[in-house]
Design an enzyme around this catalytic site. Structure first.
Site, PDB file in Angstrom:
ATOM      1  N   ARG A 115      88.718  29.100 -22.017  1.00 50.07           N
ATOM      2  CA  ARG A 115      87.365  28.495 -22.334  1.00 50.07           C
ATOM      3  C   ARG A 115      86.820  27.267 -21.420  1.00 50.07           C
ATOM      4  O   ARG A 115      86.307  26.503 -22.011  1.00 50.07           O
ATOM      5  CB  ARG A 115      87.155  27.964 -23.724  1.00 50.07           C
ATOM      6  CG  ARG A 115      87.532  28.864 -24.224  1.00 50.07           C
ATOM      7  CD  ARG A 115      86.654  29.116 -25.485  1.00 50.07           C
ATOM      8  NE  ARG A 115      86.825  29.788 -27.255  1.00 50.07           N
ATOM      9  CZ  ARG A 115      88.151  30.853 -28.045  1.00 50.07           C
ATOM     10  NH1 ARG A 115      89.828  29.406 -28.145  1.00 50.07           N
ATOM     11  NH2 ARG A 115      88.102  30.498 -28.708  1.00 50.07           N
ATOM     12  N   LYS A 137      77.012  26.746  -9.059  1.00 50.06           N
ATOM     13  CA  LYS A 137      76.561  28.342  -9.380  1.00 50.06           C
ATOM     14  C   LYS A 137      78.147  28.498  -9.373  1.00 50.06           C
ATOM     15  O   LYS A 137      78.753  28.699  -8.264  1.00 50.06           O
ATOM     16  CB  LYS A 137      75.788  28.376  -8.578  1.00 50.06           C
ATOM     17  CG  LYS A 137      73.733  28.367  -9.321  1.00 50.06           C
ATOM     18  CD  LYS A 137      73.257  29.201  -7.957  1.00 50.06           C
ATOM     19  CE  LYS A 137      71.521  28.661  -8.431  1.00 50.06           C
ATOM     20  NZ  LYS A 137      70.757  29.570  -7.434  1.00 50.06           N
ATOM     21  N   GLU A 179      70.871  27.001   7.189  1.00 46.43           N
ATOM     22  CA  GLU A 179      71.329  27.250   5.392  1.00 46.43           C
ATOM     23  C   GLU A 179      70.981  25.634   5.252  1.00 46.43           C
ATOM     24  O   GLU A 179      70.304  24.257   4.712  1.00 46.43           O
ATOM     25  CB  GLU A 179      72.682  26.287   4.581  1.00 46.43           C
ATOM     26  CG  GLU A 179      72.345  28.213   3.978  1.00 46.43           C
ATOM     27  CD  GLU A 179      72.163  28.721   2.947  1.00 46.43           C
ATOM     28  OE1 GLU A 179      70.852  27.930   2.900  1.00 46.43           O
ATOM     29  OE2 GLU A 179      71.607  29.720   2.477  1.00 46.43           O
ATOM     30  N   LYS A 218      71.199  18.147  -1.103  1.00 47.32           N
ATOM     31  CA  LYS A 218      71.323  19.762  -2.507  1.00 47.32           C
ATOM     32  C   LYS A 218      71.691  19.164  -3.378  1.00 47.32           C
ATOM     33  O   LYS A 218      71.182  19.463  -4.905  1.00 47.32           O
ATOM     34  CB  LYS A 218      72.150  20.417  -1.942  1.00 47.32           C
ATOM     35  CG  LYS A 218      72.969  21.668  -3.438  1.00 47.32           C
ATOM     36  CD  LYS A 218      72.303  22.959  -2.662  1.00 47.32           C
ATOM     37  CE  LYS A 218      72.522  23.425  -3.843  1.00 47.32           C
ATOM     38  NZ  LYS A 218      73.510  24.294  -3.817  1.00 47.32           N
ATOM     39  N   GLU A 228      67.623  25.617 -12.476  1.00 52.37           N
ATOM     40  CA  GLU A 228      66.761  26.479 -11.821  1.00 52.37           C
ATOM     41  C   GLU A 228      65.818  26.786 -13.041  1.00 52.37           C
ATOM     42  O   GLU A 228      65.150  27.975 -12.849  1.00 52.37           O
ATOM     43  CB  GLU A 228      67.390  27.418 -10.902  1.00 52.37           C
ATOM     44  CG  GLU A 228      66.744  28.160  -9.733  1.00 52.37           C
ATOM     45  CD  GLU A 228      67.418  29.461  -9.113  1.00 52.37           C
ATOM     46  OE1 GLU A 228      68.833  28.568  -8.774  1.00 52.37           O
ATOM     47  OE2 GLU A 228      67.214  30.873  -8.769  1.00 52.37           O
ATOM     48  N   ARG A 232      65.039  24.117  -8.163  1.00 53.83           N
ATOM     49  CA  ARG A 232      66.026  24.322  -7.765  1.00 53.83           C
ATOM     50  C   ARG A 232      65.634  25.852  -7.016  1.00 53.83           C
ATOM     51  O   ARG A 232      66.221  25.983  -5.531  1.00 53.83           O
ATOM     52  CB  ARG A 232      66.919  24.533  -8.302  1.00 53.83           C
ATOM     53  CG  ARG A 232      67.820  25.488  -7.813  1.00 53.83           C
ATOM     54  CD  ARG A 232      69.500  24.759  -8.775  1.00 53.83           C
ATOM     55  NE  ARG A 232      70.929  25.181  -8.044  1.00 53.83           N
ATOM     56  CZ  ARG A 232      72.483  24.908  -8.439  1.00 53.83           C
ATOM     57  NH1 ARG A 232      72.147  24.650  -9.242  1.00 53.83           N
ATOM     58  NH2 ARG A 232      73.468  25.737  -7.555  1.00 53.83           N
ATOM     59  N   ASN A 236      65.571  28.481  -2.841  1.00 55.04           N
ATOM     60  CA  ASN A 236      65.498  30.228  -1.386  1.00 55.04           C
ATOM     61  C   ASN A 236      65.008  30.230  -0.860  1.00 55.04           C
ATOM     62  O   ASN A 236      64.776  30.869  -0.333  1.00 55.04           O
ATOM     63  CB  ASN A 236      65.563  30.512  -3.114  1.00 55.04           C
ATOM     64  CG  ASN A 236      66.246  30.818  -4.416  1.00 55.04           C
ATOM     65  OD1 ASN A 236      67.509  30.892  -3.969  1.00 55.04           O
ATOM     66  ND2 ASN A 236      66.230  30.589  -5.140  1.00 55.04           N
ATOM     67  N   HIS A 239      64.873  33.415   1.635  1.00 50.77           N
ATOM     68  CA  HIS A 239      65.957  34.188   0.686  1.00 50.77           C
ATOM     69  C   HIS A 239      65.424  35.401   0.377  1.00 50.77           C
ATOM     70  O   HIS A 239      66.307  36.160  -0.019  1.00 50.77           O
ATOM     71  CB  HIS A 239      67.214  32.880  -0.512  1.00 50.77           C
ATOM     72  CG  HIS A 239      68.245  32.268   0.307  1.00 50.77           C
ATOM     73  ND1 HIS A 239      67.636  31.363   1.117  1.00 50.77           N
ATOM     74  CD2 HIS A 239      69.223  32.753  -0.171  1.00 50.77           C
ATOM     75  CE1 HIS A 239      68.812  30.486   1.678  1.00 50.77           C
ATOM     76  NE2 HIS A 239      69.922  31.354   1.207  1.00 50.77           N
ATOM     77  N   HIS A 243      67.837  38.211   1.667  1.00 54.63           N
ATOM     78  CA  HIS A 243      68.955  39.347   0.966  1.00 54.63           C
ATOM     79  C   HIS A 243      68.363  41.024   1.406  1.00 54.63           C
ATOM     80  O   HIS A 243      68.887  41.126   1.553  1.00 54.63           O
ATOM     81  CB  HIS A 243      68.264  38.809  -0.342  1.00 54.63           C
ATOM     82  CG  HIS A 243      68.882  37.784  -1.084  1.00 54.63           C
ATOM     83  ND1 HIS A 243      68.683  37.122  -2.103  1.00 54.63           N
ATOM     84  CD2 HIS A 243      70.126  36.904  -0.382  1.00 54.63           C
ATOM     85  CE1 HIS A 243      69.726  36.315  -2.419  1.00 54.63           C
ATOM     86  NE2 HIS A 243      70.506  35.833  -0.809  1.00 54.63           N
ATOM     87  N   HIS A 258      74.846  36.137   6.523  1.00 53.13           N
ATOM     88  CA  HIS A 258      74.028  35.549   5.467  1.00 53.13           C
ATOM     89  C   HIS A 258      72.789  34.426   6.480  1.00 53.13           C
ATOM     90  O   HIS A 258      71.685  34.780   6.360  1.00 53.13           O
ATOM     91  CB  HIS A 258      74.581  34.672   4.118  1.00 53.13           C
ATOM     92  CG  HIS A 258      73.559  34.542   3.815  1.00 53.13           C
ATOM     93  ND1 HIS A 258      72.450  35.064   2.851  1.00 53.13           N
ATOM     94  CD2 HIS A 258      73.610  32.735   3.024  1.00 53.13           C
ATOM     95  CE1 HIS A 258      71.906  34.366   1.989  1.00 53.13           C
ATOM     96  NE2 HIS A 258      72.299  33.035   2.124  1.00 53.13           N
TER      97      HIS A 258
END
Ligand code: GLY
Length: 348
Positions: A115, A137, A179, A218, A228, A232, A236, A239, A243, A258
Site C-alpha cells: 500500500r 507522475k 524539454e 517544474k 494537473e 500543470r 504539455n 506535446h 504525441h 520524444h
C-alpha cells in the site's frame, strides 16, 4: 555544494529537488535509512554502483531493461516480487536510478507495494532531470496507450547531478534539451532561455545551474498544481503535436525521439499561436533558436495525418483538446480547440 528546491503542496512540504556536483553526495540524503532498495536501468549500472558503494543502508538492487515496451505492469510486478523476496517491509525506501521510464516504473511499484512505501529518484537523463523525475507522475503503458495506468505520488527527493550525464548518448541528451527549452518557453525569469540556447549550441557541458533552474520551474508548477487541474497543463507545451508525431513515426517505422517530437511540436504550437494572433513571429524565432541548439524543427508529416492521433489524445475533453499556445518566450496560455480547426489554421 548542494542546492535544494522545495516542493510544497497546500503549504505542506511534499518533496524536494536536491542538486549535487558528485553522485556520492546522495549519501547524506539516505543516512539512517536501513532498507534502501535500488531499482536501476542496466545502462547506468556505473551510477548504481557508485550509489550502492556510498550508501550503507542498501539492502538490495534490481536491474531493469528500461524500454517503452517494458514500461508495463509486468515490470512493475517484477519489481514488487523482487522487493517481496528480499523481505522489504513497509519501511523500505525505493531508489530509482535511470531515465523517465525507470523512475515511472520504480515510483509506481513503490507506491503500490504494501500500500505504498517511500521512493526517491536519481535521474540519469537530462529529460528526467528537468521533467520526468520531478512531480510524482508514475505509471506504465497499457493496451497501446502511453502512461494509462499510474498514480501521482511525490518522491521524497529527486537528486539532480550533471555528472551522471557524461555517459548519456548525444541524441538522448538533445531529447532532454527540448524539454529544457520547453520549460523556459513557459517561464523565463532571469533570462534562462537565451542562456540555455547558448549553452546547447556550445556543446552542453557543465550545465548544472541551468538544469537546476529548469528543475526549479517544474517544481514550482507542481507545487501550485500537483494533480494537473490547470497550470500543470502548460508543461504539455508541444506535446499534443509530439504525441501525434510519435504515433505516426511508430506506424511508419521512423525513428524520432520524444524530445525531437517535442521540438517539432513546439514549432507547430508557435505556428498555431502566430496564426491565431496570440503571438507574432514566434515560429520563425523559435525555429532559429532550436536550430542553433541542434534540435530538429520540421515535422516530416503533413498536419492532416496528425489529426486522428491528436483527437485520441487522452487529455481531450468534450471534443476539444487543451492546446498550450506560446505568447512569447516566458509566457504560454491554454486554449481548448477542435482538432479540425487546428489543422485548418496550420495549413495556411
Ligand atoms: N511531464 C509533464 C508533467 O509532469 O506534468
Amino acid at each position: 555544494m548542494s542546492k535544494e528546491i522545495a516542493i510544497t503542496i497546500n503549504g505542506i512540504a511534499a518533496g524536494r529537488v536536491v542538486g549535487g556536483s558528485r553522485i556520492t553526495e546522495i549519501a547524506p540524503l539516505l543516512a539512517g535509512e536501513p532498507e534502501v532498495f535500488v531499482v536501476y536501468d542496466e545502462h547506468v549500472s556505473w551510477v548504481a554502483g557508485e550509489v550502492m558503494a556510498a550508501v550503507p543502508g542498501v539492502r538490495g538492487s534490481i536491474a531493469i531493461e528500461a524500454t517503452e515496451e517494458g514500461k508495463s505492469m509486468e515490470t512493475v510486478l517484477l519489481i514488487a516480487r523482487s522487493l517481496l523476496e528480499a523481505g522489504a517491509s513497509r519501511k523500505a525506501f525505493v531508489l530509482a536510478i535511470g531515465g523517465g521510464i525507470t523512475t515511472d516504473l520504480a515510483g509506481f511499484a513503490a507506491s503500490i507495494y504494501k500500500r505504498g512505501v517511500r521512493y526517491a529518484n536519481v535521474p540519469t537523463t537530462l529529460l528526467a532531470q528537468v521533467d520526468a523525475a520531478i512531480g510524482g507522475k508514475t505509471g506504465v503503458n497499457f493496451d497501446d496507450y502511453k502512461n494509462m495506468l499510474g498514480v501521482i505520488v511525490q518522491p521524497v527527493f529527486t537528486f539532480v547531478c550533471a555528472e551522471v550525464l557524461r555517459t548519456l548518448p548525444r541524441r538522448d541528451f538533445l531529447s532532454g534539451a527540448a524539454e529544457m527549452l520547453k520549460t523556459f518557453v513557459i517561464e523565463n525569469e532571469d533570462g534562462h532561455y537565451a542562456r540555455a540556447v547558448e549553452w546547447l549550441s556550445s556543446g552542453g557541458l557543465d550545465g548544472q545551474d541551468l538544469i537546476l533552474a529548469a528543475a526549479a520551474v517544474k517544481a514550482g508548477v507542481v507545487s501550485r498544481d500537483p494533480y494537473e487541474a490547470g497550470e500543470r497543463r502548460k508543461l504539455n507545451l508541444g506535446h499534443t503535436f509530439a504525441h501525434a508525431i510519435e504515433h505516426e513515426a511508430r506506424l511508419r517505422g521512423d525513428d524520432i525521439t520524444h524530445g525531437e517530437a517535442v521540438a517539432m511540436g513546439m514549432i507547430l504550437a508557435a505556428r498555431l499561436s502566430d496564426a491565431l494572433g496570440v503571438s507574432t513571429g514566434l515560429e520563425a524565432s523559435l525555429t532559429q533558436d532550436f536550430t542553433t541548439a541542434g534540435l530538429p524543427t520540421q515535422c516530416p508529416y503533413p498536419v492532416e495525418t496528425l489529426a486522428e492521433a491528436m483527437d485520441k489524445d487522452k487529455k481531450a475533453e468534450g471534443g476539444l483538446v487543451h492546446f498550450v499556445l506560446p505568447e512569447r518566450i516566458g509566457s504560454v496560455i491554454i486554449r481548448d480547440l477542435a482538432v479540425r480547426d487546428v489543422v485548418n489554421y496550420l495549413k495556411i
